[in-house]
Design a protein around this motif. Structure first.
Motif, PDB file in Angstrom:
ATOM      1  N   ASP A 177      68.524  43.279  49.836  1.00 58.57           N
ATOM      2  CA  ASP A 177      67.384  43.027  50.700  1.00 58.57           C
ATOM      3  C   ASP A 177      66.729  41.739  50.215  1.00 58.57           C
ATOM      4  O   ASP A 177      67.200  41.119  49.254  1.00 58.57           O
ATOM      5  CB  ASP A 177      66.389  44.196  50.682  1.00 58.57           C
ATOM      6  CG  ASP A 177      65.909  44.549  49.285  1.00 58.57           C
ATOM      7  OD1 ASP A 177      65.828  45.756  48.974  1.00 58.57           O
ATOM      8  OD2 ASP A 177      65.620  43.620  48.496  1.00 58.57           O
ATOM      9  N   VAL A 178      65.667  41.346  50.870  1.00 61.60           N
ATOM     10  CA  VAL A 178      65.018  40.070  50.575  1.00 61.60           C
ATOM     11  C   VAL A 178      64.574  40.001  49.106  1.00 61.60           C
ATOM     12  O   VAL A 178      64.701  38.971  48.454  1.00 61.60           O
ATOM     13  CB  VAL A 178      63.822  39.879  51.521  1.00 61.60           C
ATOM     14  CG1 VAL A 178      62.926  38.759  51.030  1.00 61.60           C
ATOM     15  CG2 VAL A 178      64.302  39.572  52.922  1.00 61.60           C
ATOM     16  N   GLU A 179      64.066  41.115  48.589  1.00 57.64           N
ATOM     17  CA  GLU A 179      63.568  41.118  47.211  1.00 57.64           C
ATOM     18  C   GLU A 179      64.700  40.875  46.208  1.00 57.64           C
ATOM     19  O   GLU A 179      64.563  40.066  45.286  1.00 57.64           O
ATOM     20  CB  GLU A 179      62.871  42.456  46.936  1.00 57.64           C
ATOM     21  CG  GLU A 179      62.357  42.628  45.541  1.00 57.64           C
ATOM     22  CD  GLU A 179      61.141  41.788  45.201  1.00 57.64           C
ATOM     23  OE1 GLU A 179      60.462  41.319  46.137  1.00 57.64           O
ATOM     24  OE2 GLU A 179      60.883  41.582  44.004  1.00 57.64           O
ATOM     25  N   THR A 180      65.824  41.567  46.418  1.00 57.12           N
ATOM     26  CA  THR A 180      66.970  41.388  45.519  1.00 57.12           C
ATOM     27  C   THR A 180      67.423  39.932  45.515  1.00 57.12           C
ATOM     28  O   THR A 180      67.686  39.346  44.467  1.00 57.12           O
ATOM     29  CB  THR A 180      68.174  42.236  45.976  1.00 57.12           C
ATOM     30  OG1 THR A 180      67.727  43.458  46.501  1.00 57.12           O
ATOM     31  CG2 THR A 180      69.155  42.452  44.862  1.00 57.12           C
ATOM     32  N   GLN A 185      65.757  37.261  46.357  1.00 61.72           N
ATOM     33  CA  GLN A 185      64.755  36.401  45.710  1.00 61.72           C
ATOM     34  C   GLN A 185      64.873  36.439  44.198  1.00 61.72           C
ATOM     35  O   GLN A 185      64.751  35.414  43.526  1.00 61.72           O
ATOM     36  CB  GLN A 185      63.355  36.858  46.115  1.00 61.72           C
ATOM     37  CG  GLN A 185      62.860  36.175  47.354  1.00 61.72           C
ATOM     38  CD  GLN A 185      61.361  36.204  47.432  1.00 61.72           C
ATOM     39  OE1 GLN A 185      60.754  37.259  47.330  1.00 61.72           O
ATOM     40  NE2 GLN A 185      60.760  35.045  47.625  1.00 61.72           N
ATOM     41  N   ARG A 186      65.098  37.623  43.651  1.00 63.97           N
ATOM     42  CA  ARG A 186      65.199  37.734  42.199  1.00 63.97           C
ATOM     43  C   ARG A 186      66.440  37.021  41.690  1.00 63.97           C
ATOM     44  O   ARG A 186      66.415  36.347  40.651  1.00 63.97           O
ATOM     45  CB  ARG A 186      65.240  39.192  41.766  1.00 63.97           C
ATOM     46  CG  ARG A 186      63.940  39.903  42.013  1.00 63.97           C
ATOM     47  CD  ARG A 186      63.976  41.313  41.503  1.00 63.97           C
ATOM     48  NE  ARG A 186      62.830  42.055  41.993  1.00 63.97           N
ATOM     49  CZ  ARG A 186      62.506  43.278  41.583  1.00 63.97           C
ATOM     50  NH1 ARG A 186      63.256  43.887  40.681  1.00 63.97           N
ATOM     51  NH2 ARG A 186      61.461  43.890  42.086  1.00 63.97           N
ATOM     52  N   GLN A 239      61.781  30.368  53.188  1.00 68.86           N
ATOM     53  CA  GLN A 239      61.537  31.791  53.433  1.00 68.86           C
ATOM     54  C   GLN A 239      62.446  32.269  54.565  1.00 68.86           C
ATOM     55  O   GLN A 239      63.143  33.273  54.452  1.00 68.86           O
ATOM     56  CB  GLN A 239      60.084  32.014  53.870  1.00 68.86           C
ATOM     57  CG  GLN A 239      59.040  31.407  52.953  1.00 68.86           C
ATOM     58  CD  GLN A 239      58.804  32.230  51.707  1.00 68.86           C
ATOM     59  OE1 GLN A 239      59.738  32.571  50.979  1.00 68.86           O
ATOM     60  NE2 GLN A 239      57.548  32.539  51.446  1.00 68.86           N
ATOM     61  N   GLU A 240      62.439  31.530  55.648  1.00 75.64           N
ATOM     62  CA  GLU A 240      63.284  31.857  56.803  1.00 75.64           C
ATOM     63  C   GLU A 240      64.748  31.927  56.404  1.00 75.64           C
ATOM     64  O   GLU A 240      65.497  32.808  56.836  1.00 75.64           O
ATOM     65  CB  GLU A 240      63.140  30.754  57.858  1.00 75.64           C
ATOM     66  CG  GLU A 240      61.839  30.772  58.611  1.00 75.64           C
ATOM     67  CD  GLU A 240      61.697  32.032  59.420  1.00 75.64           C
ATOM     68  OE1 GLU A 240      60.568  32.498  59.590  1.00 75.64           O
ATOM     69  OE2 GLU A 240      62.743  32.575  59.859  1.00 75.64           O
ATOM     70  N   ILE A 295      66.047  32.593  53.563  1.00 75.56           N
ATOM     71  CA  ILE A 295      66.375  33.783  52.768  1.00 75.56           C
ATOM     72  C   ILE A 295      66.540  34.994  53.678  1.00 75.56           C
ATOM     73  O   ILE A 295      67.481  35.784  53.533  1.00 75.56           O
ATOM     74  CB  ILE A 295      65.269  34.038  51.716  1.00 75.56           C
ATOM     75  CG1 ILE A 295      65.320  32.944  50.650  1.00 75.56           C
ATOM     76  CG2 ILE A 295      65.434  35.403  51.080  1.00 75.56           C
ATOM     77  CD1 ILE A 295      64.223  33.056  49.604  1.00 75.56           C
ATOM     78  N   VAL A 296      65.621  35.148  54.624  1.00 73.75           N
ATOM     79  CA  VAL A 296      65.711  36.286  55.538  1.00 73.75           C
ATOM     80  C   VAL A 296      67.011  36.238  56.320  1.00 73.75           C
ATOM     81  O   VAL A 296      67.702  37.245  56.498  1.00 73.75           O
ATOM     82  CB  VAL A 296      64.509  36.302  56.504  1.00 73.75           C
ATOM     83  CG1 VAL A 296      64.649  37.446  57.491  1.00 73.75           C
ATOM     84  CG2 VAL A 296      63.217  36.419  55.737  1.00 73.75           C
TER      85      VAL A 296
END
Lengths: 526, 526
Positions: free
Chosen positions: A258-261, A263-264, A310-311, A313-314
């Protein structure tokens, strides 16, 4: 009028809501404490690759008992409940020792004195899941007895570390009351945890023994020794020294992100282009797959992941989830029990007449690989009950609560057993084991498995496959039984028929039927 | 060889294990997000004492949908799953607005951007329990859409605060992306939360509507308005402006304490002697009770609580739990729905022919007071089903999942309904509501109530009492029905009998049976 707000620590949260973690009352808490520590011990042994020796001792706190008896005499019995009574919760001392990998000294206080600290946050199959259990046990002991806990450990080096700990619940921090260092002359490696807690062994006993028996069943390479408060010794000896290959850490699969994974990973990655980022951080994504994916998704191969908007990544996450050509997760990181060990365990503990094992191909849910192993055992020393006896396991730990809420139970209730020649009251036990990098537990207390479609499908198919084996066995037995009865009747009347025919035919000597009878008896013996 | 250890934040824990909090998949998550925010809104209104107005709008994120449609055309359909398809999870925008007490500006970021921060950590009946729900909803939205959330709130003062927030999951901290202050010209008070999330409304719709309908049932003083993604308006209008008295914060009861609670009280207490300590910190402990207790327990009344030894604290806790003369918790801090409002809600939403309400006396478990209210509704617009329809509530929120695991369901299954003249297939609905300072939820997702003996006993007795009322009604109806049939037969044949008797007796004029017939008809009409 305005509400007041406050923050609480994670330890405080689980202290206030310890029901959720399985520490509901003294009976349940003594069981949960024991199981959490035993599971930590078995995980540590898997990690070391050496067959586990786990030693559990539960004893009455005699010092406390004597003091309570004295106090009971000195207070007015009209005003106070007298609890010098066998069935009341008592204070116990629980000690669990193992020969596993040990805990490095600098981590011991946090590993046991802080919640949400531990080694279970990797993507890897493990019994402990939430990084809570060990600390919850000590926390529970502390709030019911106000006594500190002792942890002794060595990773096999020159020293053994002994800590006396208390959990600062409001700050979720360990408080080290004392620390000793001993010379490790014998090169010991392992961990010992000892603490006091309020519990009710009388009520918990059958569950604790059932837990140990089932643990021994699915870990037949482990030696488990338990001494209970009444001084009775229970030994579950290993039947093999061969261990399944240990579970391995694995990378996340594209379908599970997901987005959080993402990002990390982006924050932590040393790679400066998308091709290397994809190839190195995800499970089974090689050069070719990465290339295909990025090209089809319209993402530049030389793009710097840290420069994604941001876009971007989504969009990356969405494309990853929908790309059909990623290889499915393989299960090489998993460590199922295996047909041989499973059979050995079942024969040792259940002593059935017949066992059918079914080990399915790996499957996945939400990007997590999992394997279902099922077994059906029949007859022998298995008891006849109204219902089929169900043994549930996940990552090689037994699940003993909330059977009716478990997905396996619901599946068994739905199967039409008469199709498989299984009648009500037959002595049948079904065993279901699921191993995964993330077992879909419904609760923090690890009571039962949730109803995920992929998991449900695999469990259903594995039970049906084992049931078909059972059906063949029962059909054959039925057939043999029929033949036996037929021939039994035959052998009963054959001598008479021989005699009568002899008389009717006016002969003197009856024909020799011994040969016929002996072939019947041979049949009966088989 | 040696394992690696790490610490994770509470937000990270619930991110990794969001199944546990009810955020399992897009269908469940859209439901959980909506319910957590609605429950916060209703709690805030209770606190303010003004009948709640809750406005919920769930809409498609059209901007996103348009972009996705465009993207779907530009990627190779052989390689990517095409999700321009009604049943796929979509991106939604959820907005929940209320007229409650509002959140003070300085607390807004933490209340919504941090887990384990909130107003729910008092000993008080509230819908929100764990201090998690609101932040979990925003966290879920963030990890599925990467969009920030908006929170607008005012406590009625001169200003309205608008925050644009993101949750720093690894640190469990809010990140304030933007903040505006507006003039509150109309003296508005309340809170608005708006954010984007991935969900599946098609699959969640029936559950969401059922949730709102049941919420309206037990909060008949609330106006609930819901506009769904298809633009349909659902209005649940209030039928009364009278609200139950709001829940009150209460002190811990001696039977519910443990060593940790006592230690915290001792650390915080301004009192320097045990008499004042006991009198002021515990529920229903006055001068006389405190005096009795301390004397019987052999604890000095003038002793300074801060000077108690470790041993002394443990002994104090033990003595408090065993002292028989503490007054049981009273339930004045609780806020049950009440017979009148319950009846109004049931009549409004279920439109039955008959309702029986049973409100039990307060009871306690583990030092927590609780009240069970049960109702049985029969006939009218209630549907006939194979099973009795069960509505479950706790602290005035509907519980819609895991019915089979709930203590109320198990109780209903065990009752012998034929005793109460209830036959299978009758149109019957049972409603069970429990309110408490601590609802014994089994899970963080608030799906069902655990099997505590005291709670089980109260629910059983309340259902049986309502069932007896139903039995009287059914018996009487049966009786009336019998009489009606009897008299119907009677009125059919009476004219004939009158005529034949007249002929037999040789009379000219039949007797006047009008009076008899009219009394029969009067009976039929009743």
């Amino acid at each position: 009028m305005v509400q007041s707000y406050e923050q609480i620590s994670a330890a405080d949260f689980f202290y206030r809501n310890r029901d959720i973690a399985g520490f509901t009352n003294p009976t349940r808490a003594i069981f949960s404490s024991l199981r959490e520590l035993v599971e930590n011990s078995l995980d540590a042994a898997d990690h070391s690759g050496i067959p586990s020796d786990v030693y559990i001792r539960l004893s009455y706190d005699h010092e406390r008992a004597a003091r309570e008896a004295h106090e009971a005499k000195s207070v007015d019995e009209n005003l106070f409940d007298n609890d010098v009574n066998d069935s009341e919760p008592k204070i116990y001392r629980l000690r669990v020792a193992d020969n596993g990998s040990g805990v490095p000294a600098r981590h011991i206080p946090s590993a046991f004195g802080q919640v949400l600290f531990g080694s279970k946050y990797k993507l890897k199959q493990a019994r402990g899941t939430f990084g809570l259990g060990g600390t919850m046990a000590l926390l529970y002991g502390q709030i019911t007895t106000h006594k500190p806990a002792f942890v002794v450990s060595s990773t096999g080096g020159a020293r053994i570390y002994v800590y006396k700990l208390v959990v600062d619940i409001q700050r979720n921090r360990p408080i080290i009351m004392d620390r000793k260092i001993l010379l490790n002359k014998e090169g010991w490696r392992g961990t010992i945890v000892e603490f006091s807690l309020e519990g009710d062994y009388a009520k918990a006993m059958s569950r604790i023994l059932e837990y140990l028996k089932q643990t021994a069943l699915v870990n037949p390479y482990a030696n488990i020794t338990f001494i209970d408060p009444r001084g009775r010794l229970y030994k579950f000896d290993r039947v093999t020294k061969s261990m399944p290959s240990p579970p391995k850490e694995t990378k996340p699969h594209p379908y599970g992100v997901d987005v959080e994974t993402i990002q990390r990973l982006i924050r932590a990655t040393p790679y400066r282009n998308m091709i290397d980022f994809m190839r190195n951080h995800f499970h089974r994504v090689g050069e070719k797959t990465a290339h295909n994916f990025l090209e089809s998704a319209g993402i530049g191969k030389t793009r710097n992941p840290k420069r994604l908007s941001q876009e971007g990544i989504v969009r990356l996450v969405k494309m990853m989830k929908r790309f059909r050509a990623f290889l499915p997760p393989d299960a090489s990181c998993l460590s199922p029990i295996g047909e041989e060990l499973l059979k050995a365990g079942i024969l040792k503990e259940l002593k059935p007449e017949f066992v059918a094992i079914c080990s399915r191909q790996p499957s996945t849910y939400s990007g997590h690989p999992f394997i279902v192993e099922a077994a059906i055992a029949y007859g022998g020393e298995i008891q006849r009950k109204n219902d089929i006896i169900l043994y549930r396991f996940a990552n090689r730990i037994p699940l003993l609560y909330d059977e009716a809420s478990d997905v396996s139970w619901r599946i068994i209730k739905r199967i039409n057993w008469r199709r498989y020649k299984v009648a009500a009251g037959m002595p049948i036990a079904i065993l279901v084991h699921i191993c995964s990098t993330k077992v879909p537990y419904k609760t923090v207390g690890k009571e039962f498995i949730a109803d995920r479609p992929e998991v449900k499908r695999e469990i259903t198919n594995s039970i049906r496959e084992a049931a078909r084996n059972l059906q063949h066995f029962l059909t054959k037995r039925e057939h043999v039984e029929k033949e036996r009865r037929r021939l039994s009747t035959f052998s009963k009347y054959l001598p008479k028929i021989a005699r009568f025919s002899t008389e009717l035919a006016g002969k003197e000597k009856p024909p020799n039927i011994k040969k016929l009878l002996s072939s019947v008896r041979k049949y009966e013996e088989n």
